[in-house]
Design an enzyme around this catalytic site. Sequence first.
Site, short mmCIF file in Angstrom:
data_model
loop_
_atom_site.label_atom_id
_atom_site.label_comp_id
_atom_site.label_asym_id
_atom_site.label_seq_id
_atom_site.Cartn_x
_atom_site.Cartn_y
_atom_site.Cartn_z
N HIS A 74 30.98 -67.97 50.40
CA HIS A 74 31.21 -69.39 50.33
C HIS A 74 32.29 -69.44 49.40
O HIS A 74 32.94 -69.26 48.16
CB HIS A 74 30.24 -69.95 49.81
CG HIS A 74 29.17 -70.40 50.69
ND1 HIS A 74 28.19 -71.18 50.55
CD2 HIS A 74 28.42 -69.37 51.59
CE1 HIS A 74 27.08 -71.00 51.62
NE2 HIS A 74 27.51 -70.01 52.35
N TYR A 203 24.98 -79.42 43.99
CA TYR A 203 24.29 -78.80 42.65
C TYR A 203 24.28 -80.88 43.16
O TYR A 203 24.94 -81.84 43.10
CB TYR A 203 25.01 -79.04 41.83
CG TYR A 203 24.57 -77.32 42.30
CD1 TYR A 203 25.43 -76.40 42.81
CD2 TYR A 203 24.06 -77.10 41.28
CE1 TYR A 203 25.77 -74.87 42.43
CE2 TYR A 203 23.95 -75.18 40.86
CZ TYR A 203 24.77 -73.99 41.80
OH TYR A 203 24.27 -73.29 41.72
N PRO A 295 18.16 -71.17 36.11
CA PRO A 295 18.88 -70.83 36.95
C PRO A 295 20.27 -71.61 37.66
O PRO A 295 20.95 -71.99 38.73
CB PRO A 295 17.89 -70.89 38.09
CG PRO A 295 17.24 -71.80 37.49
CD PRO A 295 17.16 -71.78 35.87
N LYS A 299 23.26 -67.33 37.88
CA LYS A 299 23.95 -66.35 36.62
C LYS A 299 22.68 -64.77 36.93
O LYS A 299 23.66 -63.53 35.90
CB LYS A 299 24.52 -66.02 35.73
CG LYS A 299 25.42 -67.10 35.71
CD LYS A 299 27.15 -66.27 36.58
CE LYS A 299 28.01 -67.22 36.32
NZ LYS A 299 28.65 -67.07 37.62
N TYR A 387 32.29 -69.83 37.76
CA TYR A 387 30.91 -69.57 38.82
C TYR A 387 31.26 -68.65 39.67
O TYR A 387 29.79 -68.27 39.96
CB TYR A 387 30.59 -70.56 39.74
CG TYR A 387 29.64 -71.26 40.21
CD1 TYR A 387 28.21 -71.90 40.04
CD2 TYR A 387 29.62 -70.43 41.88
CE1 TYR A 387 27.64 -72.23 40.83
CE2 TYR A 387 28.71 -71.38 43.30
CZ TYR A 387 27.34 -70.84 41.76
OH TYR A 387 26.32 -70.86 43.06
C1 PHB Z 1 19.56 -69.84 45.31
O1 PHB Z 1 20.58 -69.64 46.44
O2 PHB Z 1 18.16 -69.20 45.36
C2 PHB Z 1 20.12 -70.60 44.32
C3 PHB Z 1 21.84 -71.18 44.37
C4 PHB Z 1 22.03 -71.46 43.11
C5 PHB Z 1 21.39 -72.07 42.24
C6 PHB Z 1 20.43 -70.73 41.75
C7 PHB Z 1 19.54 -70.68 42.84
O3 PHB Z 1 22.16 -72.11 41.20
#
Ligand code: PHB
Length: 392
Positions: A74, A203, A295, A299, A387
Amino acid sequence: MSERTQVGIVGAGPAGLVLAHLLHLRGIESVVVELRERDYVEKRVRAGVLEQGTVDLLTEMGVGDRLAREGLVHEGLELRFGGRGHRIALSELTGGRAITIYGQQHVVRDLIEARQAIGAPLLFEVEDVRVGELDSERPSIAYRHGGERHELRCDFVAGCDGFHGVTRGAVPDGVLTQLEHEYPFAWLGILAEVPPSTDELIYCNHDRGFALHSLRSPELSRLYLQVDPDDDVERWPDERIWEELHTRFATDGGWTLNEGPIVEKAITPMRSFVVEPMQWGRLYLAGDAAHIVPPTGAKGLNLAVADVRVLADALAAWYESGDDAQLRDYSQRCLRRVWRVQHFSWWMTSMLHRVAGADSFEQRLQRAQLEYVCSSEAGARTLAENYVGIPD
Ligand code: PHB
Ligand code: APR
């Protein structure tokens, strides 16, 4: 039974398994002891975002074939708020770096296969693990396996046994400082058998709370909802989850969310936690045994891998020349990254979640922060470089 190895590793999560393989590549022997059964660790659904540096390392280690085939690269992500999406061009902003979506349990499965292919010791379903004599030159790991008691004598012990493990607790009182931060929310995570409704992660900040749209494959979606920490999955039947996801992700442009059967559902609390230092005597803590991040920055796994990369180099230097300078530096080197990542994870969390009881002033500040990140190149770059992962 008494046995001997160079490095005893407690825990077969990403930290323990990556460490074991890095040591093997440098000609250093290790034994990995794991509480759970193999099937359990290979199926446990967790996060799935790999930083560029993590992908590069796994590839260099020779365990990146399936990752290269099945991982989804991505180059951007979306921040959604006020009913509108804003793309953060991760790769453009970071000189071409990217993230790869690949479930943590697949990383674990690939590493277990690699370990078994070389015939190196990796024991599942060990019981009653105890580490001892950590301040001596022959620390030990005692455990029961297959009905027998074993004692493993090592040069070093790596505590890779996660947040609930036993190694951190073996350090005498007063040596470690624990720093913690609790958040007044948790995530309800689902895995759904439905093609993702998006090509890139979303997000989303909404008045009703945070939501995240992630994915695992062209057929599997992974979605999260901010919920109260004392909430119960029983209170979240599938219809309620989809309804809430539709509400939070809704845009002015009429974006649609695909629904499908939910095959996994769980609530995870959120916390930040660090121990300092990450080392005592001949015990070195790595990964979740030493730190937990919320989460939101994706990270946890990447930080675990960064720790053991430093540890493997330090141990290799010691075995090659007896030089312990890198080992002495282990904690300090890791903690620099740990605190950068703690800050980033806290920042992402604060920027995106609904804080119950926040006054209008605080809500406006949150919105101002989101707008800045989405409208200023400097703001977006700050998010992007953290990120995708800041190189050493
Ligand atoms: C996930 O795909 O499980 C995932 C993706 C981004 C995050 C946390 C978990 O910030
Ligand atoms: N003895 C042996 N093994 C143990 C013990 C014990 N007493 N206690 C726990 N373990 C095992 C767990 O069963 C688990 O498989 O240690 C392993 C620790 O693995 P993780 O929890 O995955 O931790 P780590 O390898 O540091 O990886 C961090 O995991 O929690 C996620 O988001 C986090 O992605 C991050 C990653």
